[in-house]
Each structure stands twice: as C-alpha cells, then as structure tokens.
Design a protein around this motif. Structure first.
Motif, PDB file in Angstrom:
ATOM      1  N   LYS A  38     -30.541 -31.750 -42.226  1.00 37.67           N
ATOM      2  CA  LYS A  38     -30.883 -32.328 -43.536  1.00 37.67           C
ATOM      3  C   LYS A  38     -31.758 -33.549 -43.272  1.00 37.67           C
TER       4      LYS A  38
ATOM      5  N   LYS B  64     -31.757 -36.748 -45.626  1.00 33.26           N
ATOM      6  CA  LYS B  64     -30.496 -37.474 -45.484  1.00 33.26           C
ATOM      7  C   LYS B  64     -30.430 -38.197 -44.149  1.00 33.26           C
ATOM      8  N   LEU B  65     -30.880 -37.531 -43.075  1.00 34.90           N
ATOM      9  CA  LEU B  65     -30.856 -38.163 -41.755  1.00 34.90           C
ATOM     10  C   LEU B  65     -31.775 -39.378 -41.724  1.00 34.90           C
TER      11      LEU B  65
ATOM     12  N   PRO C 277     -26.425 -34.939 -40.238  1.00 36.63           N
ATOM     13  CA  PRO C 277     -26.072 -34.025 -41.331  1.00 36.63           C
ATOM     14  C   PRO C 277     -26.801 -32.691 -41.169  1.00 36.63           C
TER      15      PRO C 277
ATOM     16  N   THR D 156     -26.925 -28.220 -42.260  1.00 40.18           N
ATOM     17  CA  THR D 156     -26.533 -27.076 -43.066  1.00 40.18           C
ATOM     18  C   THR D 156     -26.443 -25.877 -42.137  1.00 40.18           C
TER      19      THR D 156
END
Length: 231
Positions: free
Chosen positions: A39, A42-43, A67, A69
């Motif tokens: 992600k 987010k990172l 983070p 997925t």
C-alpha cells in the motif's frame, strides 16, 4: 524512492501450486504463495510521520510495519496435494569446497537421483536402496573413497557428501535416524561448514543411512546442487 525500492523487493503476483506425482516420485512441486502488493500511499504517509517524529523527539530509530494487501492464488497447495506435503520441516547443507572434478560430478549425480523421492508415513527410507547401483556403468566416476580404513580410488567417491547433507536435514527435522555410521576418521570435506561428527558414510550394501518417517504425512526430499557455491 524508498517506497518504490520496498515495493520492488517485496511485491509478487500470486503463485499457483503445482504438484506432479508419478511412479512413487514427485516430478514437480511448487507450493502456493499469496500475492503481495504494497500500500504505497499508506507507506509513504507512515515514513513521513515517523521522520517527523524523529526530528522532534529523542528516539534515534523507528520501526515501520509495511502495509500490504495479499491475494490468494487460484490453486492452493491443499487442492493439488493429498499427501500432506505443505511445509519445509528441515533442511541440511554441506560444502564440498576443494573437491576434484570427478567427486563434484558424483555429488551432482547422486543428488539428482534423490530429488523428488517421497517417504510415506511409518516407512523407513534407505539411502542405498534409493540411490541404486553406484558404478561406472551407471554414470559415476572414480574418486577417492575410504575403504577398510584406507583412501583409495573407487566408483562414486563423493556420494557420502550427499548422505551427510541428508543426515543433517533429518536431524533438523527431528526425524528418527534408523541407521547411521560416521566415517572411520575425520574428513575435511564434512568440516568445511560444520563441527566434526555430523556426517554419514554409505557404501552398498553396508553401511547404509536410513530415516524413519514417524509423521502422519508423506515427506518429500528435494535436493539443490550449486557448483558455484560448492554446496
């Protein structure tokens, strides 16, 4: 740039399981792997937040959980394998640095003969039986062996490098050793990357090296021969 570097080193597509079993031997085995996608936004936010925290605080280091997925593969290991082969239970290695070309050849040939062998539950694996005939007629070359306490040229010199490596894998897996004999004296090849005594000598028909599969599942033997790193 940091986020991109992390993504390039960590992301992968889902990998479907592959399992082929023919005539008591596994011809192809590749466990399933989940796909991983970072992600990135987010990172990036986490990195900036932690850098800001470092600037204003007394901490000198920070730890960031990346983070991700995950994506399940279409074909899982369970769906293609009913033998219970799902995880690595033990591995062993040995360094054959300094071996002659004929010894290296024999190590490679013996290793290839064991690759894909499956040990059923409650059965005992015999190294000599699985390896088969060791002679010039079956592709082995002459290299030095220990015979009756003396070093002489013999067919298949170096095969004990493979039995020693398998012995170390069996120890790591915690499997019962049904039969094993050390060499009559210390051999430098087996101490390149190990303490003395972690070796197993074989010579048909005896001595043999035997492992008992005391688990409830089949055990798959996979070998990896690397002449560049001499392991």
């Amino acid at each position: 740039k940091i986020v991109q570097a992390v993504a390039e080193g960590s992301e992968r597509a889902p990998q479907n399981a592959t399992f082929s079993f023919e005539k008591g031997r596994v011809t192809e085995f590749k466990p399933a792997k989940k796909g991983i996608e970072i992600k990135k936004v987010k990172l990036e936010e986490l990195i900036i937040q932690n850098l800001t925290s470092l600037e204003g605080g007394q901490e000198k280091t920070v730890s960031i959980a990346i983070p991700v997925t995950t994506t399940d593969p279409a074909v899982t290991t369970d769906s293609v394998n009913n033998l219970g082969i799902k995880e690595l239970i033990g591995q062993g290695s040995s360094n054959f640095r300094g071996s002659s070309p004929s010894r290296v050849h024999n190590i490679n040939l013996a290793s290839s003969r064991l690759n894909g062998i499956v040990i059923p539950p409650d059965e005992t694996f015999s190294f000599n039986k699985s390896l088969g005939d060791v002679s010039l007629y079956t592709g082995f070359q002459q290299a030095y062996v220990i015979d009756k306490g003396k070093i002489v040229l013999g067919d298949g010199g170096g095969v004990c490098q493979v039995s020693t490596t398998l012995f170390r894998a069996a120890l790591a897996a915690g499997l019962p050793i049904a039969e094993r004999q050390a060499h009559s004296y210390r051999v430098s090849y087996y101490e390149n990357d190990s303490s003395p005594g972690i070796d197993a000598t074989v010579y048909s028909p005896y001595p043999d090296f035997k492992i008992k599969n005391d688990t409830s599942a089949h055990i798959l033997i996979q070998t990896n021969f690397n002449p560049k790193t001499t392991t």
